[in-house]
Scaffold this motif. Structure first.
Motif, mmCIF file in Angstrom:
data_model
loop_
_atom_site.group_PDB
_atom_site.id
_atom_site.type_symbol
_atom_site.label_atom_id
_atom_site.label_comp_id
_atom_site.label_asym_id
_atom_site.label_seq_id
_atom_site.Cartn_x
_atom_site.Cartn_y
_atom_site.Cartn_z
ATOM 1 N N LEU A 216 -8.998 -5.792 9.650
ATOM 2 C CA LEU A 216 -8.514 -4.835 10.635
ATOM 3 C C LEU A 216 -7.165 -4.263 10.228
ATOM 4 O O LEU A 216 -6.946 -3.044 10.291
ATOM 5 C CB LEU A 216 -8.407 -5.505 12.010
ATOM 6 C CG LEU A 216 -7.778 -4.654 13.124
ATOM 7 C CD1 LEU A 216 -8.564 -3.371 13.344
ATOM 8 C CD2 LEU A 216 -7.677 -5.471 14.418
ATOM 9 N N GLU A 217 -6.265 -5.120 9.803
ATOM 10 C CA GLU A 217 -4.937 -4.654 9.395
ATOM 11 C C GLU A 217 -5.025 -3.716 8.193
ATOM 12 O O GLU A 217 -4.322 -2.699 8.136
ATOM 13 C CB GLU A 217 -4.045 -5.852 9.076
ATOM 14 C CG GLU A 217 -2.603 -5.468 8.755
ATOM 15 C CD GLU A 217 -1.726 -6.687 8.520
ATOM 16 O OE1 GLU A 217 -0.703 -6.550 7.811
ATOM 17 O OE2 GLU A 217 -2.057 -7.773 9.046
ATOM 18 N N GLN A 218 -5.876 -4.046 7.244
ATOM 19 C CA GLN A 218 -6.044 -3.156 6.092
ATOM 20 C C GLN A 218 -6.525 -1.777 6.532
ATOM 21 O O GLN A 218 -6.005 -0.741 6.092
ATOM 22 C CB GLN A 218 -7.037 -3.769 5.095
ATOM 23 C CG GLN A 218 -6.536 -5.027 4.406
ATOM 24 C CD GLN A 218 -7.542 -5.574 3.411
ATOM 25 O OE1 GLN A 218 -7.945 -4.883 2.483
ATOM 26 N NE2 GLN A 218 -7.953 -6.827 3.599
ATOM 27 N N TRP B 213 -10.029 -4.376 -6.173
ATOM 28 C CA TRP B 213 -10.784 -5.604 -5.905
ATOM 29 C C TRP B 213 -10.205 -6.182 -4.628
ATOM 30 O O TRP B 213 -9.101 -5.833 -4.221
ATOM 31 C CB TRP B 213 -10.720 -6.601 -7.073
ATOM 32 C CG TRP B 213 -9.338 -6.984 -7.499
ATOM 33 C CD1 TRP B 213 -8.556 -7.977 -6.957
ATOM 34 C CD2 TRP B 213 -8.553 -6.386 -8.536
ATOM 35 N NE1 TRP B 213 -7.343 -8.027 -7.591
ATOM 36 C CE2 TRP B 213 -7.311 -7.070 -8.577
ATOM 37 C CE3 TRP B 213 -8.781 -5.354 -9.462
ATOM 38 C CZ2 TRP B 213 -6.305 -6.739 -9.467
ATOM 39 C CZ3 TRP B 213 -7.780 -5.032 -10.353
ATOM 40 C CH2 TRP B 213 -6.564 -5.720 -10.359
ATOM 41 N N PRO B 214 -10.946 -7.043 -3.945
ATOM 42 C CA PRO B 214 -10.532 -7.462 -2.606
ATOM 43 C C PRO B 214 -9.189 -8.177 -2.568
ATOM 44 O O PRO B 214 -8.773 -8.832 -3.521
ATOM 45 C CB PRO B 214 -11.663 -8.402 -2.174
ATOM 46 C CG PRO B 214 -12.848 -7.956 -2.959
ATOM 47 C CD PRO B 214 -12.299 -7.535 -4.291
ATOM 48 N N ASP B 215 -8.547 -8.045 -1.407
ATOM 49 C CA ASP B 215 -7.304 -8.781 -1.149
ATOM 50 C C ASP B 215 -7.596 -10.279 -1.074
ATOM 51 O O ASP B 215 -6.802 -11.094 -1.540
ATOM 52 C CB ASP B 215 -6.692 -8.297 0.161
ATOM 53 C CG ASP B 215 -5.343 -8.939 0.451
ATOM 54 O OD1 ASP B 215 -4.367 -8.560 -0.217
ATOM 55 O OD2 ASP B 215 -5.277 -9.819 1.326
ATOM 56 N N ARG B 216 -8.742 -10.636 -0.523
ATOM 57 C CA ARG B 216 -9.119 -12.046 -0.399
ATOM 58 C C ARG B 216 -9.717 -12.531 -1.719
ATOM 59 O O ARG B 216 -10.013 -11.754 -2.618
ATOM 60 C CB ARG B 216 -10.154 -12.202 0.726
ATOM 61 C CG ARG B 216 -11.494 -11.574 0.390
ATOM 62 C CD ARG B 216 -12.420 -11.488 1.571
ATOM 63 N NE ARG B 216 -13.774 -11.116 1.129
ATOM 64 C CZ ARG B 216 -14.135 -9.881 0.795
ATOM 65 N NH1 ARG B 216 -13.249 -8.897 0.852
ATOM 66 N NH2 ARG B 216 -15.370 -9.622 0.412
ATOM 67 N N TYR B 217 -9.899 -13.829 -1.818
ATOM 68 C CA TYR B 217 -10.563 -14.394 -2.997
ATOM 69 C C TYR B 217 -12.052 -14.073 -2.975
ATOM 70 O O TYR B 217 -12.732 -14.256 -1.954
ATOM 71 C CB TYR B 217 -10.396 -15.918 -3.047
ATOM 72 C CG TYR B 217 -11.453 -16.574 -3.914
ATOM 73 C CD1 TYR B 217 -11.386 -16.477 -5.312
ATOM 74 C CD2 TYR B 217 -12.551 -17.224 -3.340
ATOM 75 C CE1 TYR B 217 -12.375 -17.033 -6.113
ATOM 76 C CE2 TYR B 217 -13.535 -17.787 -4.141
ATOM 77 C CZ TYR B 217 -13.451 -17.683 -5.522
ATOM 78 O OH TYR B 217 -14.436 -18.216 -6.314
ATOM 79 N N VAL B 218 -12.564 -13.578 -4.078
ATOM 80 C CA VAL B 218 -14.003 -13.498 -4.349
ATOM 81 C C VAL B 218 -14.185 -13.756 -5.845
ATOM 82 O O VAL B 218 -13.278 -13.506 -6.641
ATOM 83 C CB VAL B 218 -14.620 -12.124 -3.983
ATOM 84 C CG1 VAL B 218 -14.523 -11.847 -2.493
ATOM 85 C CG2 VAL B 218 -13.961 -11.000 -4.778
ATOM 86 N N PHE C 204 -4.683 2.063 6.113
ATOM 87 C CA PHE C 204 -5.290 3.229 5.472
ATOM 88 C C PHE C 204 -5.524 4.359 6.479
ATOM 89 O O PHE C 204 -5.458 5.536 6.113
ATOM 90 C CB PHE C 204 -6.592 2.831 4.774
ATOM 91 C CG PHE C 204 -6.362 1.937 3.579
ATOM 92 C CD1 PHE C 204 -5.707 2.412 2.458
ATOM 93 C CD2 PHE C 204 -6.780 0.619 3.595
ATOM 94 C CE1 PHE C 204 -5.475 1.594 1.359
ATOM 95 C CE2 PHE C 204 -6.554 -0.212 2.503
ATOM 96 C CZ PHE C 204 -5.898 0.270 1.385
ATOM 97 N N ALA C 205 -5.771 4.010 7.710
ATOM 98 C CA ALA C 205 -5.905 5.040 8.750
ATOM 99 C C ALA C 205 -4.612 5.837 8.873
ATOM 100 O O ALA C 205 -4.630 7.075 9.032
ATOM 101 C CB ALA C 205 -6.269 4.391 10.082
ATOM 102 N N VAL D 134 0.840 -1.201 0.000
ATOM 103 C CA VAL D 134 0.000 0.000 0.000
ATOM 104 C C VAL D 134 0.872 1.248 0.000
ATOM 105 O O VAL D 134 0.599 2.214 -0.729
ATOM 106 C CB VAL D 134 -0.965 -0.004 1.204
ATOM 107 C CG1 VAL D 134 -1.699 1.329 1.305
ATOM 108 C CG2 VAL D 134 -1.968 -1.143 1.080
ATOM 109 N N GLN D 135 1.932 1.232 0.788
ATOM 110 C CA GLN D 135 2.812 2.407 0.841
ATOM 111 C C GLN D 135 3.456 2.667 -0.513
ATOM 112 O O GLN D 135 3.520 3.814 -0.979
ATOM 113 C CB GLN D 135 3.901 2.205 1.896
ATOM 114 C CG GLN D 135 4.701 3.462 2.199
ATOM 115 C CD GLN D 135 3.852 4.563 2.796
ATOM 116 O OE1 GLN D 135 3.275 4.393 3.877
ATOM 117 N NE2 GLN D 135 3.734 5.688 2.099
ATOM 118 N N GLN D 136 3.919 1.617 -1.183
ATOM 119 C CA GLN D 136 4.523 1.809 -2.495
ATOM 120 C C GLN D 136 3.497 2.265 -3.510
ATOM 121 O O GLN D 136 3.754 3.171 -4.314
ATOM 122 C CB GLN D 136 5.172 0.507 -2.981
ATOM 123 C CG GLN D 136 5.847 0.672 -4.345
ATOM 124 C CD GLN D 136 6.468 -0.606 -4.870
ATOM 125 O OE1 GLN D 136 6.656 -1.565 -4.122
ATOM 126 N NE2 GLN D 136 6.784 -0.618 -6.158
#
Length: 344
Positions: free
Chosen positions: A157-159, A132-137, A163-164, A109-111
């Motif tokens: 939560l980590e995501q 699109w989501p980090d997880r599979y959908v 972003f916070a 995310v930082q990069q």
């Protein structure tokens, strides 16, 4: 042009948003700037892009769209433009983007945000979206959820914590999602509320006459979580203009082999022809009727329009002047009942 509040943010966005995915592939930088100038002249204050644009995505063009916009943005009054971009989510297909590691984790995310800010020549992004989501959908026309495709993912939560920190640093103002599901929206919203973290304000998902699936679950989800829909592909990849009813029509579906697979579905041609017939019955442009329908939905905050020519852009923007009567909407619904969601 009308303006609407984006979720629970303080952003007032135009009811039409300028999509830019053709800049750098089908449009030159001069054409891109001409479109941007015209959109602003017409009252559009909302511009959407992504780090992976233009499309179809490829290593040699990645980032061009943001760079084209950046060259234009530095000549504008920045605080009058609401700029949205997107970070690519989990994928094994884009191996040339960040060395193929597209997890929504702190390093990536930082990069991604720093690279986008550099290309866009700005200090901040108004709306930063997970493409699109980090997880599979299931994505882009895939019909079913396949548990065998589930993969390791960065926790919600980590995501949100990542972003916070970007919001605290002033690099982004608000967070949005794209190509998300009701489960994802609910998890992001519940965790944000519970942990006092920034709440998502928008979701960018496909919605059109040939894909009304947002109505089924996401409309309710987003209503009660105050999440605005930014409707993309309101013309169904151009199919709803009616141009692909003719053989060898010019457009992305025919220009880029395999790029429009999600629109190669049963009953699509029949549905499009029926919608074109409705438009012609009421002396409307098929494209403008399709856009006016999307804009008329109570859950749509902004409709993302894109074009490869200025003439197409003018037609699309002029759709904001069209209000569909109850009779026209009844005719549209009659087609939908015959051919429901051919391109979900």
């Amino acid at each position: 042009m009308q303006y609407k509040k984006l979720g629970n943010s303080d952003l007032q966005v135009s009811e039409l948003c300028l999509g830019t995915m053709t800049y750098g592939q089908q449009n030159t930088i001069e054409e891109a700037h001409q479109q941007l100038d015209y959109a602003i002249y017409c009252g559009i204050n909302f511009i959407d892009t992504a780090e992976m644009y233009p499309v179809p995505p490829q290593a040699q063009t990645q980032g061009k769209t943001e760079s084209y916009i950046g060259e234009w943005l530095v000549k504008q009054q920045r605080d009058q433009i609401i700029l949205a971009t997107k970070i690519a989510g989990g994928s094994t297909r884009l191996k040339w983007l960040r060395s193929g590691n597209l997890r929504i984790d702190r390093t990536n995310v930082q990069q991604a945000i720093d690279d986008s800010l550099k290309r866009l020549k700005t200090d901040y992004i108004d709306l930063y979206q997970i493409h699109w989501p980090d997880r599979y959908v299931p994505l882009f026309g895939s019909p079913d959820y396949d548990v065998t495709q589930e993969r390791e993912t960065t926790p919600f939560l980590e995501q949100l914590e990542i972003f916070a920190d970007l919001i605290k640093a002033g690099k982004i103002r608000y967070l949005g999602l794209s190509n998300e599901t009701p489960f994802g929206v609910c998890e992001f919203c519940h965790i944000a509320e519970k942990m006092n973290l920034p709440k998502i304000v928008s979701i960018q998902n496909a919605f059109s006459l040939v894909n009304r699936t947002f109505h089924i679950n996401l409309a309710e989800t987003c209503r009660f979580h105050n999440v605005s829909l930014l409707a993309y592909s309101p013309l169904g990849f151009g199919t709803l203009t009616g141009k692909y009813l003719q053989k060898n029509a010019q457009g992305r579906i025919n220009l880029f082999k395999g790029f429009g697979q999600r629109y190669d579905k049963q009953n699509l041609t029949e549905a499009v022809q029926a919608y074109v017939n409705v438009a012609q019955k009421y002396n409307l442009s098929p494209a403008q009727m399709a856009l006016a329908y999307v804009r008329s939905r109570w859950f749509v905050t902004s409709t993302i329009i894109g074009a490869t020519t200025l003439e197409q852009l003018k037609e699309n923007i002029n759709s904001a002047e069209i209000e569909l009567s109850r009779e026209i909407l009844q005719n549209i619904d009659a087609v939908h009942f015959r051919y429901p969601n051919p391109t979900p």
